[in-house]
Write an enzyme that holds these catalytic residues in place. Structure first.
Site, short mmCIF file in Angstrom:
data_model
loop_
_atom_site.label_atom_id
_atom_site.label_comp_id
_atom_site.label_asym_id
_atom_site.label_seq_id
_atom_site.Cartn_x
_atom_site.Cartn_y
_atom_site.Cartn_z
CG HIS A 1 -0.18 0.21 2.53
ND1 HIS A 1 0.56 -0.81 3.10
CD2 HIS A 1 -0.05 1.27 3.36
CE1 HIS A 1 1.11 -0.37 4.22
NE2 HIS A 1 0.76 0.89 4.42
CG HIS B 1 4.99 1.41 3.08
ND1 HIS B 1 4.51 2.58 2.52
CD2 HIS B 1 4.33 1.25 4.24
CE1 HIS B 1 3.60 3.10 3.32
NE2 HIS B 1 3.46 2.31 4.37
NE ARG C 1 2.49 6.15 9.46
CZ ARG C 1 1.43 5.66 8.82
NH1 ARG C 1 1.45 4.43 8.34
NH2 ARG C 1 0.34 6.36 8.67
CG ASP D 1 1.15 5.26 4.63
OD1 ASP D 1 0.71 4.11 4.65
OD2 ASP D 1 2.25 5.58 5.11
C1 SIN Z 1 3.16 1.24 7.75
O1 SIN Z 1 2.47 0.72 6.88
O2 SIN Z 1 3.25 2.46 7.88
C2 SIN Z 1 3.94 0.36 8.69
C3 SIN Z 1 5.25 -0.03 8.13
C4 SIN Z 1 6.04 -0.90 9.06
O3 SIN Z 1 5.66 -1.07 10.21
O4 SIN Z 1 7.08 -1.40 8.65
#
Ligand code: SIN
Length: 281
Positions: free
Chosen positions: A98, A256, A271, A100
């Site tokens: 995906h 990612h 994050r 974001d």
């Molecule tokens: C995310 O999708 O932002 C999480 C990525 C991760 O935890 O590696």
């Protein structure tokens, strides 16, 4: 600067060496990092055990912080999203390809993910370059994408009808605020990247719901061709975390995928997501 930036050797990303993010970077350095992000799609840093305050200050050098509506935040830090999986939990957050916030009309530029606790083995994150994927399409196929627009939504992922709610998955508590999942957006299927000027395929299996003016029977197989193409190993890089590692990715140039292969161990990431802009073809 160029000697600080070392491409991964995979299809996306670069390591940034010789920088301490606890010290606020100069405007010149921020400009260099922004250009490197546009060029490589994701920047990796090692050994950055910085405070939440320094994490936020670094992010705000690039853009205002965008507060995620659906993922729990770190206690005392509403601007920092907590990406957590406990040893007794099975589902992780972000465990599928995906990018974001594509459901927003001005989607977030990117995220700065800082590893706080990592499992002994596993818990890597995979990245794919949607710019490189555009470049490796045949000229004839890429022409079929001209002028197309894709639709995106938050509803099926975070709304009351989301799988994790309906199936009572153990992400409940880490994800929430279902009633706020009302975002729908339309973006060009191929965008011009705001920093690099490169073309980028702007659809993803997480949030894209279709192609404007096409029915599902037409759009689904067409999107699948694009998804299979973007996820080719040639376009990807798999990043192995350690506490203090940072990945700073650009949502307009990458996908990612958080690999969920560390059951029985804890993984805690902080994050920070930063604001973006409306996207154009
Ligand atoms: C995310 O999708 O932002 C999480 C990525 C991760 O935890 O590696």
């Amino acid at each position: 600067m160029t000697e600080m930036i070392q491409p991964t050797g995979g299809g996306v990303g670069a390591f940034v060496n010789g920088i301490d993010l606890a010290d606020s970077p100069s405007d010149n350095m921020v400009g260099e990092l922004r250009n490197a992000l546009g060029e490589h799609g994701v920047l990796f840093f090692r050994n950055q055990n910085i405070s939440p305050e320094a994490h936020m200050a670094f992010a705000e050098k690039f853009a205002p912080i965008n507060i995620n509506r659906f993922i729990a935040h770190v206690d005392g830090y509403p601007k920092i999203t907590q990406v957590l999986k406990e040893p007794d939990q099975k589902k992780n957050i972000g465990g599928g390809w995906h990018t974001d916030h594509t459901y927003d009309t001005e989607p977030a530029m990117g995220s700065i993910l800082l590893a706080r606790e990592t499992p002994k083995h596993g818990g890597d994150t995979m990245y794919a370059s949607t710019c490189r994927a555009y470049e490796t399409l045949s000229d004839s196929f890429s022409k079929t994408l001209d002028g197309l627009k894709a639709t995106h939504s938050s509803r099926h992922v975070f709304g009351p009808q989301a799988r994790y709610v309906q199936k009572n998955e153990d992400t409940a508590g880490r994800l929430g605020n279902n009633e706020a999942a009302t975002q729908d957006s339309v973006h060009p299927l191929v965008i011009t990247h705001p920093i690099s000027g490169k073309k980028s395929i702007y659809v993803n299996p997480g949030f894209t719901t279709g192609i404007e003016g096409w029915n599902d029977a037409e759009a689904e197989p067409f999107l699948k061709i694009l998804y299979d193409h973007i996820a080719k190993p040639e376009h990807t890089y798999r990043f192995q975390w350690a506490p203090g590692s940072i990945a700073f990715w650009d949502n307009r140039a990458t996908w990612h995928y958080a690999v969920n292969d560390y059951h029985g161990e804890r993984r805690l990431m902080h994050r920070i997501t930063i604001e973006g802009e409306a996207l154009a073809a």
